[in-house]
Design a protein around this motif. Structure first.
Motif, PDB file in Angstrom:
ATOM      1  N   SER A 242       3.119   0.384   1.217  1.00 19.26           N
ATOM      2  CA  SER A 242       3.452  -0.795   2.026  1.00 19.26           C
ATOM      3  C   SER A 242       4.467  -1.690   1.328  1.00 19.26           C
ATOM      4  CB  SER A 242       2.186  -1.588   2.375  1.00 19.26           C
ATOM      5  OG  SER A 242       1.319  -0.807   3.167  1.00 19.26           O
ATOM      6  N   VAL A 243       5.522  -1.070   0.827  1.00 19.74           N
ATOM      7  CA  VAL A 243       6.622  -1.803   0.197  1.00 19.74           C
ATOM      8  C   VAL A 243       7.787  -1.853   1.181  1.00 19.74           C
ATOM      9  CG1 VAL A 243       8.345  -1.760  -1.647  1.00 19.74           C
ATOM     10  CG2 VAL A 243       5.958  -1.203  -2.150  1.00 19.74           C
ATOM     11  N   PRO A 244       8.232  -3.035   1.603  1.00 20.29           N
ATOM     12  CA  PRO A 244       9.445  -3.114   2.429  1.00 20.29           C
ATOM     13  C   PRO A 244      10.621  -2.518   1.661  1.00 20.29           C
ATOM     14  CG  PRO A 244       8.244  -5.197   2.455  1.00 20.29           C
ATOM     15  CD  PRO A 244       7.634  -4.362   1.375  1.00 20.29           C
ATOM     16  N   PHE A 245      11.252  -1.514   2.246  1.00 15.22           N
ATOM     17  CA  PHE A 245      12.175  -0.705   1.459  1.00 15.22           C
ATOM     18  C   PHE A 245      13.521  -0.569   2.145  1.00 15.22           C
ATOM     19  CE2 PHE A 245      13.381   3.158  -1.005  1.00 15.22           C
ATOM     20  CZ  PHE A 245      13.012   2.707  -2.263  1.00 15.22           C
ATOM     21  N   ARG A 389       4.133 -10.480   6.097  1.00 20.49           N
ATOM     22  CA  ARG A 389       2.701 -10.480   6.364  1.00 20.49           C
ATOM     23  C   ARG A 389       2.054  -9.379   5.532  1.00 20.49           C
ATOM     24  NH1 ARG A 389       2.024  -6.187  10.209  1.00 20.49           N
ATOM     25  NH2 ARG A 389       4.067  -5.459  10.953  1.00 20.49           N
ATOM     26  N   GLU A 390       0.757  -9.470   5.406  1.00 19.19           N
ATOM     27  CA  GLU A 390       0.036  -8.383   4.761  1.00 19.19           C
ATOM     28  C   GLU A 390      -0.008  -7.186   5.711  1.00 19.19           C
ATOM     29  OE1 GLU A 390      -3.074 -10.888   1.971  1.00 19.19           O
ATOM     30  OE2 GLU A 390      -3.658 -10.454   4.038  1.00 19.19           O
ATOM     31  N   CYS A 551      -9.267  -4.615   3.188  1.00 16.32           N
ATOM     32  CA  CYS A 551      -8.452  -3.593   2.549  1.00 16.32           C
ATOM     33  C   CYS A 551      -7.213  -3.343   3.392  1.00 16.32           C
ATOM     34  CB  CYS A 551      -9.246  -2.294   2.397  1.00 16.32           C
ATOM     35  SG  CYS A 551      -8.390  -1.006   1.468  1.00 16.32           S
ATOM     36  N   TYR A 552      -6.085  -3.182   2.725  1.00 16.45           N
ATOM     37  CA  TYR A 552      -4.822  -2.945   3.412  1.00 16.45           C
ATOM     38  C   TYR A 552      -4.176  -1.629   2.988  1.00 16.45           C
ATOM     39  CZ  TYR A 552      -5.045  -7.708   5.179  1.00 16.45           C
ATOM     40  OH  TYR A 552      -5.425  -8.858   5.844  1.00 16.45           O
ATOM     41  N   THR A 553      -4.967  -0.728   2.405  1.00 21.53           N
ATOM     42  CA  THR A 553      -4.414   0.553   1.977  1.00 21.53           C
ATOM     43  C   THR A 553      -3.951   1.381   3.165  1.00 21.53           C
ATOM     44  OG1 THR A 553      -5.815   0.532   0.008  1.00 21.53           O
ATOM     45  CG2 THR A 553      -4.900   2.650   0.671  1.00 21.53           C
ATOM     46  N   GLY A 554      -4.652   1.276   4.282  1.00 19.23           N
ATOM     47  CA  GLY A 554      -4.221   1.955   5.500  1.00 19.23           C
ATOM     48  C   GLY A 554      -4.685   3.385   5.617  1.00 19.23           C
ATOM     49  N   HIS A 599      -8.835  -5.316  -1.804  1.00 15.73           N
ATOM     50  CA  HIS A 599      -8.547  -6.659  -1.294  1.00 15.73           C
ATOM     51  C   HIS A 599      -7.263  -7.181  -1.949  1.00 15.73           C
ATOM     52  CE1 HIS A 599      -9.003 -10.776  -0.095  1.00 15.73           C
ATOM     53  NE2 HIS A 599     -10.216 -10.590   0.398  1.00 15.73           N
ATOM     54  N   PRO A 600      -6.320  -7.706  -1.162  1.00 18.96           N
ATOM     55  CA  PRO A 600      -5.048  -8.138  -1.764  1.00 18.96           C
ATOM     56  C   PRO A 600      -5.188  -9.299  -2.736  1.00 18.96           C
ATOM     57  CG  PRO A 600      -5.166  -8.759   0.562  1.00 18.96           C
ATOM     58  CD  PRO A 600      -6.314  -7.837   0.307  1.00 18.96           C
TER      59      PRO A 600
END
Length: 877
Positions: A242-245, A389-390, A551-554, A599-600
């Motif tokens: 989840s890195v804006p690339f 956003r997260e 969790c935001y790992t997806g 958790h972020p």
């Protein structure tokens, strides 16, 4: 005059690049006119458009761009980023034929800019209103240049990326500029290290033409980081993390137009699957003196315009596409007409160190040129509005971004002046409790609030693109044979002689066993079980403590993870964790098993706090805690190597690790199933490091989703290989996929878990393939239910896991077998088999009499979670 005439034509860019017939161009243009999707061949054809055809192509692309800008709420707005260029090091291990940025140590005063030099550039930029600090550097120069390695050692940095991270933090804290990192090829673990210090990162794909990398004399020959497969993996890992690339292609370096189209489609695939590509750069080759390619003609601007237009049609209206304004001469109108919506980074202070002979235009000139084309220039930040956003923006840099962002548009706030703000890991230990902290009980009474998250359609990537990765063999069926087939009979004979020595083909034959074949396989496995583990059916009195589900790992299979704002989200306080451990101890538990979401806001040291709190409250409790994913997360957040992190965890009280997060140890499956979870190699690294330190772990396999029997065999081989090297696994736990609320099942991509036949076969095969290595094979009553457990207990399994006391993860996914099991219920499960039931510890020792007595009094489950129905609707309301 046509756009083609203004750009003075184009020259061939590589071999086998024949001009298509005019009829083919007209057909492809007609599809573009009608808004129909282009295939790769049509895209390659349109790259040849010139003259009136090019005019039409640009018109269709411009129309698509305008639709996208309107949908984004900024019609007619072309963006740019006001930046400073920080060339942290110009040393590189690669040898690209066109690069003037990379140089040799003898031409530099120092291998790296010093911290003072970095901050001087950043401060001057901040004073001029810049908001982006573009860190550009060569790939891992310490691998090639001894002087770079010596400089890092002298200044206390493990590697170049450690220095990048440190300087990004100082720029954030002392100037307020937002780092955009271009350090070249990164691994999954590198992204984990750098994401907390930079809102965005980037790396040009350049081309997927492998021959330019492998052929002697090619522009990328001798440059290990320019392997297209490696660079595509970087783009995928950025999306997984989840890195804006930022990425892009470089045209005119010898690629054919077919290869150029392949590059665009590769970018599109990754953008759709992961959603992480925030912008795509179309850059034209310009020959530079003192390079191997100094005599190669520049890429013509008509070729660039056609490429931009095709990229717009292939990538779609929502894509953000840019072209560097210092490489296009005075053809601003041509490039805008082609469909860009961004000019990229422009610096009022520093030169373009990659193209030093091409100065940036003045921002006022750029605004005027944009206005002359009927559009308006607006400043953006290094991170695009859709990513503010997260999970895309890490909480540790969110304040820095918010200080510069216009809350209405997400672009740069007019008049905003960067000012340094503290950057720090979340501190203060564990926070207060929040959310649905009674979920461990109410999951069995009121169920979950909804069957899926509100962001279901976007957080997991494009489901159609994900589906293309799935092996068709993952969907199976068939009827039971009435007799032993020859290949199965032969595999059974081989297994009887040498259970662990059977071939992969024989193992696959056994996994296909059914009817009498399956009964014979189960009997063989059960005989081995009896020889190795005896007839006892063992279990442990334990309590699961899932301290947070935020969790935001997806992970696409996980129904447990929630955003912090979701109705079912919760985080326990440290005190609540301690209270639950005490309750478990009073109920006779010998173990707590602690795992949670990524958790972020979680400090990397919070895991130590959790273990220490349990040991403070219950000094004799065994702490079985933290999956390899959590270990990797803690390592990345603290900056500690995995080994040092594990040592700290052991000092805090961790006694063993759960070998969860393994799923299937094959990245082809993992990247479908998990999106952003650690790759197989990282799981193996954590597990083997733990074993080397004397920290035992379990091993697991989650199966029956988008995998095949071949993946199961491969997974078992990996597990056995690790055990033969380290001896650190205490048990192997099979986890059938629970499908009901799993996102990947709701999207129609996964099957509804393994069949009864497959459960029997894979448990039995595990006993065979792990024979002589791992003595305990465990089944999951949560996932199989009582009858399913009895079947596999008669086919090689000796252990039924724990009383659990609170099992939330599988219940959120849709398991109907309750969230705890008392000792009495364990006895009822085992009773029909006529085998004794025996309580054990985590490490398969006999509990003390005091523990056995306490467990008997509570029936193995604390009073706070007992009572009430266990079979209720999975969704409340």
């Amino acid at each position: 005059m046509s756009l083609d005439a203004r750009a003075r034509g184009a020259q061939p860019v590589g071999p086998a690049d024949d001009t298509p017939p005019a009829t083919a161009i007209r057909r492809a243009l007609a599809r573009a006119r009608d808004g129909k999707p282009l295939d790769q061949g049509e895209a390659a054809t349109l790259l040849h458009a010139r003259g009136a055809d090019l005019d039409r192509l640009l018109g269709y692309a411009g129309r698509a761009r305008d639709v996208g800008l309107t949908a984004a709420g900024r019609p007619g707005v072309i963006t740019y980023s006001r930046k400073v260029f920080i060339p942290l090091t110009r040393l590189c291990r690669d040898r690209c034929g066109y690069c003037t940025f990379a140089t040799v140590p003898g031409r530099l005063d120092s291998p790296y800019l010093s911290p003072d030099q970095v901050l001087a550039i950043a401060r001057q930029g901040a004073a001029l209103g810049c908001k982006e600090a573009l860190f550009t550097l060569g790939d891992r120069p310490e691998d090639r240049w001894p002087g770079a390695r010596a400089w890092l050692d002298q200044n206390g940095y493990d590697d170049t990326l450690s220095y990048v991270r440190a300087m990004a933090i100082r720029v954030l804290e002392e100037t307020g500029l937002l780092p955009h990192l271009n350090p070249g090829v990164l691994t999954w673990r590198d992204f984990q290290r750098l994401k907390p210090v930079a809102p965005s990162m980037g790396m040009m794909l350049e081309t997927t033409a492998r021959r330019l990398f492998t052929a002697k004399g090619g522009p990328h020959y001798g440059s290990p980081d320019k392997d297209p497969a490696v660079r595509l993996r970087v783009l995928e890992d950025a999306g997984r993390c989840s890195v804006p690339f930022t990425t892009g292609i470089l045209i005119g370096i010898g690629e054919t137009r077919t290869e150029r189209a392949e590059s665009l489609f590769a970018i599109r695939r990754i953008a759709r699957e992961y959603g992480g590509i925030q912008e795509v750069i179309m850059q034209n080759f310009r020959a530079k003196p003192d390079t191997k390619m100094r005599g190669v003609p520049d890429a013509e601007l008509a070729d660039l315009a056609a490429t931009i237009a095709v990229a717009r049609l292939v990538l779609g209206p929502a894509a953000r596409i840019q072209a560097p304004p210092n490489l296009i001469g005075d053809q601003y109108g041509l490039i805008l007409a082609a469909g860009i919506d961004d000019w990229g980074g422009v610096s009022p202070l520093t030169p373009d160190h990659v193209n030093p002979e091409r100065p940036w235009p003045q921002i006022e000139e750029l605004a005027g040129r944009t206005q002359a084309a009927g559009m308006r220039l607006a400043e953006r930040l290094t991170i695009y509005p859709g990513y503010l956003r997260e999970p895309w923006l890490d909480p540790r840099v969110s304040r820095h971004v918010a200080a510069l962002a216009d809350p209405a548009t997400g672009l740069a706030r007019e008049g905003a002046i960067p000012r340094g703000l503290p950057w720090q890991e979340p501190d203060g230990g564990w926070g207060e409790a929040s959310g649905r902290t009674d979920l461990h009980v109410t999951i069995d009474t009121t169920g979950r609030a909804t069957d899926r998250r509100d962001d279901f359609a976007e957080v997991y990537g494009d489901w159609d693109e994900v589906a293309t990765r799935i092996d068709p063999a993952a969907r199976r069926g068939g009827t039971a044979p009435q007799r032993l087939r020859p290949e199965v009979a032969a595999a059974l004979r081989a297994a009887e002689a040498d259970p662990a020595g059977i071939s992969d083909a024989q193992a696959l034959a056994l996994l296909d066993a059914d009817g009498p074949e399956l009964d014979a396989l189960a009997a063989l496995a059960d005989g081995l079980r009896r020889d190795v583990a005896g007839d006892d059916i063992t279990y442990v009195v334990t309590r699961n403590i899932n301290f947070t589900n935020v969790c935001y790992t997806g992970c696409r299979f996980c129904a447990f993870a929630q955003r912090r704002t979701d109705a079912d989200a919760y985080t326990l306080s440290l005190s609540q964790v301690g209270d639950r451990a005490e309750e478990a101890w009073e109920a006779g538990a010998t173990e707590v098993c602690m795992q949670g979401g990524i958790h972020p806001d979680l400090p990397g040291t919070a895991y130590f706090d959790l273990a220490a709190e349990v040991k403070r409250r219950c000094p004799e409790m065994h702490v079985h805690a933290f999956s390899p994913m959590e270990v990797s997360n803690g390592s990345a957040r603290t900056g500690l190597p995995v080994r040092e992190w594990l040592i700290r965890a052991r000092e805090a009280g961790v006694g063993s690790l759960p070998g969860t997060a393994a799923e299937i140890l094959d990245d082809d499956v993992r990247w479908v199933l998990t999106k952003g979870k650690l790759p197989a190699a990282a799981w193996i690294e954590v597990i083997t490091t733990a074993h080397e330190l004397g920290i035992p772990t379990t091993a697991t396999m989650m199966y029956g989703h988008v995998d095949t029997p071949a993946h199961w065999v491969g997974h078992l081989r990996v597990i056995r290989g690790i055990q033969e090297r380290t001896g650190g696994f205490t048990e192997f736990v099979l986890l059938p996929f629970v499908h009901a609320n799993a996102p990947i099942y709701l999207a129609g991509l996964a099957r509804p878990g393994p069949t009864r036949r497959e459960n029997r076969a894979v448990h039995a095969l595990s006993r065979l393939l792990l024979h002589g290595a791992i003595g305990s094979i465990q089944c999951s009553w949560v996932k199989l239910g009582d009858e399913g457990c009895r079947e596999v207990l008669a086919g090689g399994v000796n252990d039924i896991g724990g009383t659990l006391m609170e099992e939330t993860i599988s219940r959120m996914a849709g398991s109907q077998n309750g969230s705890y099991k008392t000792i009495s219920q364990m006895a009822a499960l085992a009773g029909p088999l006529g085998r004794p039931l025996r309580q054990r510890t985590t490490l398969y020792e006999i509990p003390s009499e005091e523990r056995l007595t306490a467990a008997a009094l509570s029936d193995g489950v604390c009073a706070s979670v007992r009572g009430g129905p266990t079979r209720l609707p999975l969704v409340s309301g």
